[in-house]
Design a protein around this motif. Structure first.
Motif, short mmCIF file in Angstrom:
data_model
loop_
_atom_site.label_atom_id
_atom_site.label_comp_id
_atom_site.label_asym_id
_atom_site.label_seq_id
_atom_site.Cartn_x
_atom_site.Cartn_y
_atom_site.Cartn_z
N LEU A 1 0.81 -1.01 0.02
CA LEU A 1 -0.22 -0.12 -0.21
C LEU A 1 0.78 1.27 -0.03
O LEU A 1 0.61 2.28 -0.88
N VAL A 2 1.80 1.17 1.01
CA VAL A 2 2.73 2.57 0.94
C VAL A 2 3.59 2.66 -0.05
O VAL A 2 3.61 3.94 -0.72
N GLU A 3 4.03 1.84 -0.71
CA GLU A 3 5.03 1.78 -1.95
C GLU A 3 4.18 2.28 -3.21
O GLU A 3 4.63 3.01 -4.13
N GLU A 4 2.93 1.64 -3.39
CA GLU A 4 2.26 1.98 -4.33
C GLU A 4 1.48 3.32 -4.48
O GLU A 4 0.94 3.83 -5.23
N SER A 5 1.20 3.71 -3.19
CA SER A 5 0.58 5.28 -3.05
C SER A 5 1.77 6.24 -2.70
O SER A 5 0.98 7.33 -2.78
N GLY A 6 2.70 5.95 -2.50
CA GLY A 6 3.97 6.70 -2.15
C GLY A 6 3.96 8.13 -2.61
O GLY A 6 4.37 8.91 -2.31
N ARG A 7 3.97 7.99 -4.09
CA ARG A 7 4.03 9.13 -4.89
C ARG A 7 3.17 10.23 -4.75
O ARG A 7 3.40 11.26 -5.31
N ALA A 8 1.83 9.72 -4.29
CA ALA A 8 0.70 10.60 -4.12
C ALA A 8 0.40 10.93 -2.72
O ALA A 8 -0.17 11.95 -2.41
N ALA A 9 0.36 9.69 -1.83
CA ALA A 9 -0.14 9.88 -0.74
C ALA A 9 0.60 10.95 0.29
O ALA A 9 1.64 10.79 0.23
N GLU A 10 -0.13 11.63 1.02
CA GLU A 10 0.64 12.74 1.96
C GLU A 10 0.06 12.51 3.22
O GLU A 10 0.81 13.00 4.08
N HIS A 11 -1.18 11.77 3.50
CA HIS A 11 -1.43 11.36 4.74
C HIS A 11 -2.03 10.31 4.89
O HIS A 11 -2.80 9.83 4.31
N MET A 12 -1.52 9.38 6.20
CA MET A 12 -2.31 8.13 6.37
C MET A 12 -2.72 8.20 7.92
O MET A 12 -1.92 8.26 8.82
N MET A 13 -4.05 7.85 8.19
CA MET A 13 -4.51 7.71 9.36
C MET A 13 -4.62 6.27 9.83
O MET A 13 -5.49 5.49 9.35
N LEU A 14 -3.67 5.94 10.76
CA LEU A 14 -3.49 4.48 11.11
C LEU A 14 -4.64 4.12 12.08
O LEU A 14 -4.31 3.83 13.09
N ILE A 15 -5.96 4.12 11.78
CA ILE A 15 -6.78 3.93 12.36
C ILE A 15 -7.99 2.88 11.90
O ILE A 15 -7.82 2.73 10.43
N GLY A 16 -9.11 2.67 12.48
CA GLY A 16 -10.02 1.68 11.77
C GLY A 16 -10.93 1.18 12.84
O GLY A 16 -11.21 1.78 13.78
N LEU A 17 -11.44 -0.06 12.87
CA LEU A 17 -12.19 -0.57 13.69
C LEU A 17 -11.47 -1.27 14.78
O LEU A 17 -11.75 -2.15 15.90
N GLY A 18 -10.26 -0.90 14.99
CA GLY A 18 -9.26 -1.60 15.98
C GLY A 18 -8.59 -0.68 16.96
O GLY A 18 -8.68 0.59 16.30
N GLU A 19 -8.25 -0.93 18.30
CA GLU A 19 -7.16 0.09 18.80
C GLU A 19 -5.65 -0.03 18.42
O GLU A 19 -5.18 -1.01 18.31
#
Length: 380
Positions: free
Chosen positions: A78-96
């Protein structure tokens, strides 16, 4: 473990590459294109599906979750495929997040690719040692979730947590951040619901005085579980949803990808899976293009998950602004826009929450640093 991450192939993108990506997204949004030549600027990444609490407003109560973490293979790809465009990742979801044994590695892996990160925590694991480690990390933003200013309401909504313990954990963490002069953005947030709605003033008064707290946010519940009839009426779909053009896309612990966090919670189907299709193909899948076409034609209400969604739809001017600036800047500017809008300094139509809803006049957004208080809503 981080050494293994750093050994993987990648090129840290030049800022101009991400700026150009935003320009292409902006053009796609303004021109109402269903197929985009750029990738999302934000992602919600569920690094773990494990949680130690049981909360009535959480989709975990209706969507059974596995006791598993995201694999290295999924997040690396995910990080490597999105890295050229991704600026912000929220490391959250339905878990703690702090139930993910590798959460600090995830933070540093994103930082190594020049992607800023955000966490939201229930605070039960935020002891002094974890707080110190977190403040030494590359995390840029943390939301401290605390749903109530009394023991009764807090422990009703956060079943399994102790009011005093979590409160003290959050106060200690904020003071440690203040004493260190750390730049990490700290937000204390309460989701306003029936049992805690009368506690807003006490909540704001207490947390705005804690050193190290940058913002105190009171926001409306966006999960539908506590108010199943909520959603956007067909007549409210004047503007297409920003999620479909700028993100964040929601990546489940399993690697399944959804158009947004709400789509999973409303029983939508994934539009792809990390590793099975390139991220660019998922972003421009047939279903994503179908949804964009319906949104731009004013027929978003025909999409089941969109008709039942409780997320605020911002005016196109705000969406355009969110694509002009880096994702990190957008996160810091958003509370200012909220306060100006709800103080009537800016037109109310800039932020249009769904109906039926809790009284907007009682929602607040303050800056703890200045005591400036206004009314707030959901996030971009």
């Amino acid at each position: 473990m981080l050494q293994g991450f750093i050994g993987t192939r990648h090129l840290v993108p030049h800022p101009s590459m991400r700026a150009w990506n935003r320009v292409k997204l902006l053009w796609g949004y303004v021109a109402r294109r269903s197929r985009l030549s750029a990738q999302p600027v934000e992602y919600i990444v569920e690094t773990t599906a494990k949680c130690n609490l049981y909360c009535p407003m959480c989709p975990r109560e209706t969507h059974k979750q596995p006791k598993e973490d995201m694999t290295d293979e999924v997040i690396n790809r995910l990080v490597e495929e999105s890295g050229r465009a991704a600026e912000h990742m929220m490391l959250i979801g339905l878990g703690e997040p702090f139930m993910d044994a590798k959460i600090f590695d995830r933070i540093e892996y994103c930082a190594h690719h020049n992607i800023s990160t955000l966490l939201s925590t229930n605070g039960t694991f935020l002891d002094e040692r974890t707080s110190a480690r977190l403040l030494d990390s590359s995390l840029e933003h943390i939301t401290l979730s605390f749903d109530g200013s009394t023991k009764e309401s807090f422990e009703y909504y956060r079943k399994g947590a102790r009011f005093e313990k979590v409160r003290d954990n959050f106060v200690r963490f904020s003071r440690m951040k203040h004493e260190r002069g750390a730049k990490m953005q700290v937000v204390v947030q309460m989701v306003r619901m029936e049992r805690n709605g009368g506690e807003v003033e006490d909540f704001v008064r207490f947390w705005s005085q804690v050193p190290g707290v940058d913002q105190v946010r009171i926001k409306e519940d966006e999960t539908n579980l506590m108010r199943p009839d909520a959603g956007h009426a067909s007549s409210e779909w004047k503007y297409p949803c920003h999620y479909l053009w700028r993100g964040p896309m929601y990546v489940k612990q399993s690697g399944d990808v959804y158009p947004c966090c709400q789509s999973y919670m409303l029983d939508g189907k994934p539009v792809g899976h990390i590793g099975e299709q390139p991220l660019e193909a998922i972003w421009n899948s047939a279903e994503m293009q179908r949804m964009r076409k319906l949104h731009v034609s004013g027929r978003a209400g025909e999409i089941d998950i969109c008709s039942r969604c409780c997320t605020t739809i911002p005016h196109p001017l705000l969406v355009a602004g969110s694509l002009i600036f880096h994702g990190r800047t957008v996160r810091r500017l958003l509370p200012i826009i909220e306060r100006l809008t709800y103080f009537s300094k800016l037109p109310r139509r800039l932020l249009r929450p769904p109906t039926p809803q809790l009284a907007a006049a009682e929602l607040v957004q303050i800056s703890a640093a200045t005591g400036d208080q206004g009314r707030g809503s959901g996030n971009l």
